[in-house]
Design a protein around this motif. Structure first.
Motif, short mmCIF file in Angstrom:
data_model
loop_
_atom_site.label_atom_id
_atom_site.label_comp_id
_atom_site.label_asym_id
_atom_site.label_seq_id
_atom_site.Cartn_x
_atom_site.Cartn_y
_atom_site.Cartn_z
N GLY A 208 -5.20 30.59 48.83
CA GLY A 208 -4.37 31.34 47.88
C GLY A 208 -3.29 30.54 47.20
N TYR A 209 -2.53 29.78 47.99
CA TYR A 209 -1.41 29.04 47.39
C TYR A 209 -1.92 27.96 46.43
N ASP B 58 6.71 41.15 40.91
CA ASP B 58 5.30 41.09 41.31
C ASP B 58 5.00 42.14 42.38
N ARG C 123 1.99 32.62 35.83
CA ARG C 123 2.42 32.41 37.22
C ARG C 123 2.08 33.66 38.00
N ILE D 5 -7.85 38.95 43.87
CA ILE D 5 -8.84 38.40 44.82
C ILE D 5 -9.60 39.54 45.50
N MET E 47 -0.55 36.60 52.30
CA MET E 47 0.55 36.75 51.35
C MET E 47 1.85 36.22 51.94
N GLY F 133 2.13 35.99 41.21
CA GLY F 133 2.85 36.26 42.46
C GLY F 133 1.83 36.60 43.53
N PRO F 134 2.25 36.64 44.80
CA PRO F 134 1.30 36.94 45.89
C PRO F 134 0.59 38.29 45.71
N GLY F 135 1.33 39.31 45.28
CA GLY F 135 0.73 40.64 45.13
C GLY F 135 -0.34 40.67 44.06
N THR F 136 -0.03 40.09 42.90
CA THR F 136 -1.00 40.06 41.79
C THR F 136 -2.21 39.22 42.17
N LEU F 137 -1.95 38.07 42.80
CA LEU F 137 -3.05 37.17 43.18
C LEU F 137 -4.01 37.85 44.15
N TYR F 138 -3.47 38.44 45.20
CA TYR F 138 -4.37 39.04 46.19
C TYR F 138 -4.98 40.36 45.73
N MET G 255 -2.74 29.61 43.22
CA MET G 255 -1.50 29.87 42.47
C MET G 255 -1.03 28.62 41.73
N GLN G 256 -1.02 27.50 42.44
CA GLN G 256 -0.55 26.26 41.84
C GLN G 256 -1.48 25.78 40.73
N TYR H 48 2.43 48.30 51.12
CA TYR H 48 1.09 48.27 50.50
C TYR H 48 0.14 49.20 51.25
N LEU I 162 -6.66 43.94 36.51
CA LEU I 162 -5.65 43.58 37.51
C LEU I 162 -4.74 44.74 37.77
N TYR J 283 10.40 39.84 53.64
CA TYR J 283 9.20 39.97 52.79
C TYR J 283 8.08 40.67 53.58
N ILE K 248 1.70 32.37 51.84
CA ILE K 248 1.97 31.70 50.56
C ILE K 248 3.41 31.98 50.11
N PHE L 106 -5.35 47.06 52.40
CA PHE L 106 -4.96 45.86 51.66
C PHE L 106 -4.01 45.01 52.51
N ALA M 23 -5.53 36.67 34.12
CA ALA M 23 -5.30 36.21 35.50
C ALA M 23 -6.62 36.01 36.23
N VAL M 24 -7.56 36.96 36.08
CA VAL M 24 -8.86 36.84 36.73
C VAL M 24 -9.61 35.61 36.20
N SER N 38 2.40 45.08 41.65
CA SER N 38 1.14 45.09 42.40
C SER N 38 1.07 46.27 43.37
#
Lengths: 128, 171
Positions: free
Chosen positions: A38-39, B64, A54, A64, B34, A56-61, A42-43, B22, B171, B15, B37, B26, A23-24, B68
């Motif tokens: 961010g979006y 996710d 793919r 980051i 978040m 998700g927002p949590g994994t991505l941020y 993701m895309q 969290y 991660l 959401y 997106i 963060f 992912a990184v 996370s």
């Protein structure tokens, strides 16, 4: 691309040279061609991986956050079109250290692939 | 910025409540992004429309989230200097979801009791139709709380392991 470096990153990177997680690695690739929010990251990751990765927002941020802390990416001040853009969006860019980490990882994977291709089993399967 | 429908606003709020679980640092730094997106992704999936795709979308989002959440708490707790303050902020973070959960459960039971008492036998009321939704919300809240608790336990175990190993970037 900026040359800002986080002292902790440089020290740890040289000490451990840990491989990057997929992912990184994909996030760094997505930022290699320009600043993205961010979006868009993701895309881009989904497109470049053919939909296999793919985020998700949590994994991505989460990623980051660690990349920012380690100085591999940084927040970009430039916004393509502030009028049209959502103010919550932040743009990120690769740093010099991030570029070097990406290149080092690409080389590591290349060497691994070359090593695997040199084995009899892989050659046999390739020819079959 | 697109104008959100009532349904989209409700989903966005839902959401947003999840994000409260969290770690505070963060959440403050990345929460708005978040949420933004999530809005974009949700709007895209609404256009797609099919039930299976929506189910897959929610599954991915919740998976996710749970994954996370554990990692971020693990990260927060792994920093030795912050262990004491994290214990305080952890409790603070749980107050709001626990309160929401409590209110939902209370509202659900109150609605159920009042509906049952107020209506004559066999009388079909539109209020009765909402009972299913109310109980679904309660169930959802309990599942979320359960996910949060499991993730926090995972986070604590991960933090203990990571403190010993000193991994550079994962991660």
């Amino acid at each position: 691309m900026s040359t800002n470096e986080h002292p902790r990153t440089a020290r740890n990177r040289s000490e451990t040279s840990s491989p990057l997680t997929p992912a990184v690695f994909y996030i760094l690739i997505a930022l290699a061609d320009g600043d993205r929010h961010g979006y868009a990251i993701m895309q881009e990751v989904s497109n470049r991986s053919g939909g296999t990765v793919r985020l998700g927002p949590g994994t991505l941020y989460g990623a980051i956050s660690r990349l920012l802390r380690d100085g591999l990416i940084e927040e970009s001040e430039e916004r393509p079109d502030p009028e049209m853009d959502d103010s919550r969006r932040r743009y990120y860019r690769l740093t010099g250290q991030g570029g070097r980490a990406l290149a080092a990882e690409a080389k590591r994977l290349e060497d691994l692939a070359r090593l695997a291709r040199s084995t009899r089993t892989v050659r046999k399967l390739k020819n079959a | 910025m697109a104008v959100l429908t009532l349904n989209e606003r409700f989903v966005e709020r839902l959401y947003g409540r999840l994000l409260l679980l969290y770690p505070p640092d963060f959440r403050v730094r990345f929460g708005p992004e978040m949420l933004q997106i999530f809005d974009d992704a949700y709007a895209l999936h609404l256009r797609d429309g099919t039930l299976s795709k929506r189910f897959a979308f929610w599954f991915r989002i919740l998976y996710d989230f749970a994954r996370s959440l554990g990692k971020e708490w693990g990260e927060a707790l792994a920093t030795t200097e912050r262990v004491a303050s994290s214990a305080v902020t952890l409790a603070e973070s749980l107050v709001i979801p626990a309160a929401i959960c409590g209110i939902l459960i209370l509202a659900g039971f109150t609605t159920a009791i009042l509906t049952r008492r107020a209506l004559p036998r066999g009388f079909a009321s539109p209020v009765a139709e909402w009972q299913g939704t109310v109980f679904a919300l309660e169930a959802g809240a309990v599942v979320m709380l359960g996910l949060g608790v499991v993730s926090l336990l995972g986070a604590y175990l991960m933090a203990r392991r990571r403190r010993a190993s000193g991994v550079w970037i994962k991660l």
